[in-house]
Every structure is written in C-alpha cells, then in structure tokens.
Enzyme design. Structure first.
Site, PDB file in Angstrom:
ATOM      1  N   GLY A  88     -27.118  19.753  13.508  1.00 51.60           N
ATOM      2  CA  GLY A  88     -27.767  18.967  14.560  1.00 51.60           C
ATOM      3  C   GLY A  88     -28.237  17.620  14.030  1.00 51.60           C
ATOM      4  O   GLY A  88     -27.603  17.033  13.150  1.00 51.60           O
ATOM      5  N   GLU A 114      -4.166   7.958  -2.951  1.00 48.09           N
ATOM      6  CA  GLU A 114      -3.007   8.613  -3.615  1.00 48.09           C
ATOM      7  C   GLU A 114      -1.937   8.997  -2.595  1.00 48.09           C
ATOM      8  O   GLU A 114      -1.321  10.063  -2.685  1.00 48.09           O
ATOM      9  CB  GLU A 114      -3.453   9.792  -4.468  1.00 48.09           C
ATOM     10  N   ARG A 166     -33.163  27.783  10.081  1.00 48.66           N
ATOM     11  CA  ARG A 166     -33.523  26.969  11.251  1.00 48.66           C
ATOM     12  C   ARG A 166     -33.534  27.851  12.507  1.00 48.66           C
ATOM     13  O   ARG A 166     -32.548  28.549  12.790  1.00 48.66           O
ATOM     14  CB  ARG A 166     -32.484  25.853  11.408  1.00 48.66           C
ATOM     15  N   GLY A 212       0.851  -1.190   0.000  1.00 53.56           N
ATOM     16  CA  GLY A 212       0.000   0.000   0.000  1.00 53.56           C
ATOM     17  C   GLY A 212       0.884   1.236   0.000  1.00 53.56           C
ATOM     18  O   GLY A 212       1.371   1.670  -1.047  1.00 53.56           O
ATOM     19  N   ASP A 264       2.684  13.744  -8.557  1.00 54.60           N
ATOM     20  CA  ASP A 264       2.963  15.187  -8.442  1.00 54.60           C
ATOM     21  C   ASP A 264       1.843  15.989  -9.108  1.00 54.60           C
ATOM     22  O   ASP A 264       1.450  17.043  -8.628  1.00 54.60           O
ATOM     23  CB  ASP A 264       4.284  15.556  -9.147  1.00 54.60           C
TER      24      ASP A 264
HETATM   25  C1  LIG Z   1     -11.675   3.855  -1.912  1.00 53.62           C
HETATM   26  C2  LIG Z   1     -10.244   3.636  -2.310  1.00 53.62           C
HETATM   27  C3  LIG Z   1      -9.875   3.847  -3.630  1.00 53.62           C
HETATM   28  C4  LIG Z   1      -8.538   3.615  -4.023  1.00 53.62           C
HETATM   29  N1  LIG Z   1      -8.206   3.777  -5.328  1.00 53.62           N
HETATM   30  C5  LIG Z   1      -6.971   3.363  -5.754  1.00 53.62           C
HETATM   31  C6  LIG Z   1      -6.633   3.356  -7.140  1.00 53.62           C
HETATM   32  O1  LIG Z   1      -7.412   3.761  -7.992  1.00 53.62           O
HETATM   33  N2  LIG Z   1      -5.422   2.872  -7.500  1.00 53.62           N
HETATM   34  C7  LIG Z   1      -4.519   2.413  -6.603  1.00 53.62           C
HETATM   35  O2  LIG Z   1      -3.438   1.972  -6.987  1.00 53.62           O
HETATM   36  N3  LIG Z   1      -4.800   2.437  -5.256  1.00 53.62           N
HETATM   37  C8  LIG Z   1      -5.999   2.899  -4.828  1.00 53.62           C
HETATM   38  N4  LIG Z   1      -6.312   2.910  -3.485  1.00 53.62           N
HETATM   39  C9  LIG Z   1      -5.304   2.480  -2.527  1.00 53.62           C
HETATM   40  C10 LIG Z   1      -4.782   3.618  -1.658  1.00 53.62           C
HETATM   41  O3  LIG Z   1      -3.938   4.461  -2.399  1.00 53.62           O
HETATM   42  C11 LIG Z   1      -4.087   2.983  -0.430  1.00 53.62           C
HETATM   43  O4  LIG Z   1      -5.134   2.443   0.366  1.00 53.62           O
HETATM   44  C12 LIG Z   1      -3.259   3.970   0.343  1.00 53.62           C
HETATM   45  O5  LIG Z   1      -2.123   4.359  -0.378  1.00 53.62           O
HETATM   46  C13 LIG Z   1      -2.798   3.404   1.708  1.00 53.62           C
HETATM   47  O6  LIG Z   1      -2.301   2.120   1.590  1.00 53.62           O
HETATM   48  P1  LIG Z   1      -2.853   0.984   2.591  1.00 53.62           P
HETATM   49  O7  LIG Z   1      -4.338   1.019   2.517  1.00 53.62           O
HETATM   50  O8  LIG Z   1      -2.193  -0.284   2.253  1.00 53.62           O
HETATM   51  O9  LIG Z   1      -2.441   1.454   4.040  1.00 53.62           O
HETATM   52  P2  LIG Z   1      -1.082   1.071   4.793  1.00 53.62           P
HETATM   53  O10 LIG Z   1       0.075   1.379   3.914  1.00 53.62           O
HETATM   54  O11 LIG Z   1      -1.206  -0.299   5.352  1.00 53.62           O
HETATM   55  O12 LIG Z   1      -1.094   2.136   5.973  1.00 53.62           O
HETATM   56  C14 LIG Z   1      -1.773   1.930   7.220  1.00 53.62           C
HETATM   57  C15 LIG Z   1      -1.501   3.147   8.102  1.00 53.62           C
HETATM   58  O13 LIG Z   1      -0.080   3.257   8.351  1.00 53.62           O
HETATM   59  C16 LIG Z   1       0.366   4.533   7.956  1.00 53.62           C
HETATM   60  N5  LIG Z   1       1.714   4.443   7.403  1.00 53.62           N
HETATM   61  C17 LIG Z   1       2.195   3.503   6.532  1.00 53.62           C
HETATM   62  N6  LIG Z   1       3.476   3.738   6.234  1.00 53.62           N
HETATM   63  C18 LIG Z   1       3.827   4.858   6.910  1.00 53.62           C
HETATM   64  C19 LIG Z   1       5.022   5.621   7.027  1.00 53.62           C
HETATM   65  N7  LIG Z   1       6.134   5.284   6.367  1.00 53.62           N
HETATM   66  N8  LIG Z   1       5.020   6.712   7.831  1.00 53.62           N
HETATM   67  C20 LIG Z   1       3.889   7.070   8.499  1.00 53.62           C
HETATM   68  N9  LIG Z   1       2.728   6.386   8.447  1.00 53.62           N
HETATM   69  C21 LIG Z   1       2.707   5.300   7.651  1.00 53.62           C
HETATM   70  C22 LIG Z   1      -0.627   5.011   6.897  1.00 53.62           C
HETATM   71  O14 LIG Z   1      -0.639   6.427   6.784  1.00 53.62           O
HETATM   72  C23 LIG Z   1      -1.931   4.454   7.443  1.00 53.62           C
HETATM   73  O15 LIG Z   1      -2.440   5.327   8.404  1.00 53.62           O
HETATM   74  C24 LIG Z   1      -7.592   3.192  -3.070  1.00 53.62           C
HETATM   75  C25 LIG Z   1      -7.990   3.019  -1.731  1.00 53.62           C
HETATM   76  C26 LIG Z   1      -9.291   3.220  -1.356  1.00 53.62           C
HETATM   77  C27 LIG Z   1      -9.674   2.999   0.083  1.00 53.62           C
END
Ligand SMILES: Cc1cc2nc3c(=O)[nH]c(=O)nc-3n(C[C@H](O)[C@H](O)[C@H](O)COP(=O)(O)OP(=O)(O)OC[C@H]3O[C@@H](n4cnc5c(N)ncnc54)[C@H](O)[C@@H]3O)c2cc1C
Length: 410
Positions: free
Chosen positions: A362, A386, A267, A130, A239
C-alpha cells in the site's frame, strides 16, 4: 529447494547473504540517495573474497564458475542491486579477459580483478550503437606498437571507478561487424577521459559514465585475441554474463518479497493481517512461485554451462592457451539461448514481483524509507542492459528456428 549446490557454493551463499544483511542493508539508502560509489562496502566485499569466486585458482580466484558468481550477485542484490553491480559489473569486464586473453594478459589483470583490487568495466555501447552494436563509430588504428583510439562510449557501468575497461572499437570500418576488435584500456592512459555522469532511476550506487577517447594510445599487446573478433568477444562474454544479470534480478525479486512478507504479516486492516486477505495471499503465492521457477532455470543453466566450459578453462590454464580456442577445439556448444532465457525470465519476474510488492504494501510501499520502491526502481534496468529483453527474445526465437531447421535436416 535443494539445488544440489556444492559445499563451497553453499558457503558462498551464506557469506554473501551475511555481507548483504550486515554491511549493505544499513547503508543502501545512503548510497541510493547520494549516488556515491560505496568504497567502504567494496572493501568489505574484498575482505570477504567475493570478487573472484568464478575465476581460476591460478589467478587467486576460488575456481568456481558462472553459477558461483550468480550466487554472490543474487544474495547481494537481496539488499541492494546497485551495490551488487560492483561485483557483477566487474565480472562483465573480466569475462572477456578470461575467455579471450592470452597467458600474459591473464597474468597481468586477473589476479587484481579476482581480489577486487582492480575493478573491471565493459564498454561497447555508443550513442548511435545500442542494440545494434555493429553501428559503433569508435576507431582503433594501428600505429607502430600502439592502437590509437578515437571516439566515445556511453552508459558505462563502473565508469570512472573501474581501472580496466574492455573497449570495443573498429579497426576496419569497411568490414562492418567483422572489423571490430576488443582492447583492455587502463584508467589513466593518456587520451582516455570521462564525460557525463548519468543520473538514474535505479542502481544508483553504481556510476554510469560516458567514456571519451581522443588519440588514446593503447599498447598493441592490450588487443584481446585478434582484430576482427570483437563481436565474438562480446557475444561469448554475454553468453556467460547474462545469467549474472538474471541473478541480480532474482535477488531483487527475493529482496522485495522478503521485505513485503515481513510487513504484510503484521499489518492489520479490517481486524486481520493484510497477508491473510485472499487477494494479498494469492499475490504472495504467485510472487514466490515465479521466483522459484526463475531460480530453477538460472541454477540449471549455470550448472550446465559451467560443466561444459570447465574443461576448456582447465586446458587453457594447464597449457597456457586461450580459453576461446579450447572451447572451439573441444567443440563446446554455446549457451546463447539458455542464457537469454534466464535473463528474460528472471528480469520479467523481478519487475512484476517488485511492482506487486509495492501494491501489497500500500502507501508505505511507495515511500522511500521503506525500500520496496527501491527494488521496483532497481528491477527495471535488468530488462534493459546487456541486451534488452526484446533482443533476448529475438535471439531465443532465432535459435529455436535454427535448431528446428537442423533437426529436420538430420
Ligand atoms: C544503467 C545502464 C547501465 C549500462 N551499462 C552498460 C555497460 O556497462 N556497458 C555497455 O556497453 N553498455 C551499458 N549500457 C547500455 C545498454 O546495454 C543499452 O542501453 C541497451 O543495450 C539498449 O540499447 P539502447 O539504450 O541504445 O536502446 P535502443 O537500441 O535504442 O532500443 C530502443 C528500444 O528499441 C528496441 N529494439 C531495438 N532494436 C530492436 C530489435 N532488433 N528488435 C526488437 N526491439 C528492438 C529495444 O528493445 C528498446 O526497447 C547500460 C545502460 C544503462 C541504462
């Protein structure tokens, strides 16, 4: 506030807001509840020519830039961020082709993406990759004239409805981040299927799917740029696309405030309008101030980025070269920090404003048929996708430290 938009940009704002008011507002609840893709609204967006405002005229676009796309997404999101994602998500799947595609690839896909006839998607996330995209496991192996893809992607916006998917896979696992490449995979390619459809908190009009690749043979001419450059493709795209998420967030915040203002000014409690209670009026003032500050950063960033990148796009269009090569040749600096700042500021604003709006309304604010709760549900994703806001803050801080180190060396 006058942000010095061009006449064309002012027209785009007017048109997008008109579509939002007349075509999206009346149906947003239906699509939020049914989680169906809003094809009839997409047709309206195509008719209004709102898909390609940021793409070169050579491919049927309006010749604008990132700011133009942001203006469309902001106005559509004032009505429904899920429906706005039909345009924004397709933009995310189009940017890599614009930035890294060669002339033949641009000719093949950009006209359809500019008109909205094709919908684009972007697939980098995997179950175990992710925030750390470099942990991806999907592989692409060159066999003759094809790359053979194996693996899966999760949480992909526009999944199943999109026709072109920019998919990231590793051609050389031993090289880690430098072994990744990006491919355009068309819907219908044998071996490419769709898995689980997610059921979400918000942006429910836009489908989120798992993508599955099993011995999926992708023509080798669908490789974007070169093997090993996949991470550049993703980062350079972000970017330019993160301001798009910021504009979605900004539209959510503005939409929530619009609905709230209309309610609290009529309201009455304790013999006066709720808006005239000081506690509420200060919340209104804080919401409006945060929204305007967010808009100022977003528009300034969009304008600066477009002014910088336009010469590279123009040069690539004229010479049939690749935009990314022109960006490097002209030595255009990256806007990673500002783009991340836009996403953090606008999405945090959207979340806070939407929560405050529910509070100001509310009990009514908590009810589904009043829509303010939908803005609150939709706002959350803008802090997550993103790159989460934690990741954005990491990037901003890393850039600050790098800039300070280089200014001290100078
Ligand atoms: C509705 C939806 C649509 C999406 N659409 C797309 C899409 O079109 N294409 C695509 O490729 N992806 C898509 N995504 C994926 C999305 O980009 C990822 O969910 C996101 O980048 C976070 O990855 P993760 O869910 O694996 O969270 P994780 O990486 O598991 O993170 C879990 C938590 O740990 C924190 N964390 C992780 N690493 C660090 C770090 N180094 N420092 C600080 N905090 C950290 C994160 O901020 C988060 O709070 C989508 C996700 C959703 C929910």
């Amino acid at each position: 506030m006058d942000y010095g938009l061009t006449d064309q940009q002012n027209e785009i704002v007017k048109l997008a807001y008109q579509v939002a008011r007349e075509k999206i507002r009346p149906v947003r609840e239906r699509y939020d509840q049914s989680e169906e893709f809003p094809w009839p609204v997409v047709e309206e967006l195509r008719q209004a020519d709102l898909f390609g405002v940021y793409l070169p005229e050579k491919y049927g676009g309006m010749g604008g830039g990132t700011l133009d796309l942001c203006l469309v997404v902001e106005q559509l999101s004032r009505a429904c961020a899920g429906i706005a994602l039909c345009v924004a998500g397709s933009g995310l799947g189009t940017m890599p082709i614009l930035l890294f595609g060669n002339e033949a690839q641009r000719q093949k896909w950009l006209p359809g993406l500019a008109s909205g006839k094709l919908i684009g998607a972007f697939a980098i996330t995997e179950a175990e990759a992710g925030s750390d995209a470099t942990a991806m496991k999907t592989t692409a192996k060159l066999e003759g004239d094809h790359y053979v893809l194996n693996g899966s992607k999760c949480f992909i916006s526009g999944g199943e409805v999109a026709q072109t998917y920019v998919v990231f896979a590793t051609t050389n696992p031993a090289r880690g981040a430098r072994g990744i490449a990006a491919f355009v995979v068309e819907k219908g390619t044998p071996g490419f299927t769709f898995g689980k459809k997610e059921h979400k908190m918000g942006i429910r009009a836009n489908p989120t799917y798992e993508l599955l690749f099993r011995d999926c043979r992708v023509p080798k001419e669908n490789l974007l740029y070169k093997e090993g450059y996949g991470l550049f493709v993703a980062q350079s795209t972000f970017d330019m696309s993160r301001p798009g998420v910021a504009s979605q967030a900004l539209g959510i915040a503005q939409g929530a405030l619009d609905e709230t203002l209309a309610y609290v000014r009529v309201r009455k409690q304790f013999g006066q309008t709720v808006a005239s209670l000081q506690a509420i009026s200060h919340m209104l003032a804080d919401c409006a101030t945060s929204i305007e500050a967010s808009r100022a950063l977003l528009y300034a960033t969009g304008k600066a980025m477009d002014a910088a990148v336009k010469p590279a796009i123009d040069a690539a269009m004229a010479g049939g070269t690749i935009v990314f090569d022109e960006i490097n040749r002209i030595k255009i600096r990256r806007y990673t920090k500002e783009s991340a700042m836009c996403k953090v500021l606008c999405s945090d604003t959207a979340m806070k404003v939407a929560v405050d709006c529910v509070q100001m309304c509310g009990g009514v604010g908590y009810m589904r048929d009043f829509h303010v709760e939908k803005f609150m549900r939709d706002a959350k994703i803008t802090q997550i996708y993103e790159g989460t806001n934690q990741i954005q803050r990491n990037e901003i801080a890393a850039m600050l430290i790098k800039e300070t180190a280089s200014s001290q060396r100078a």
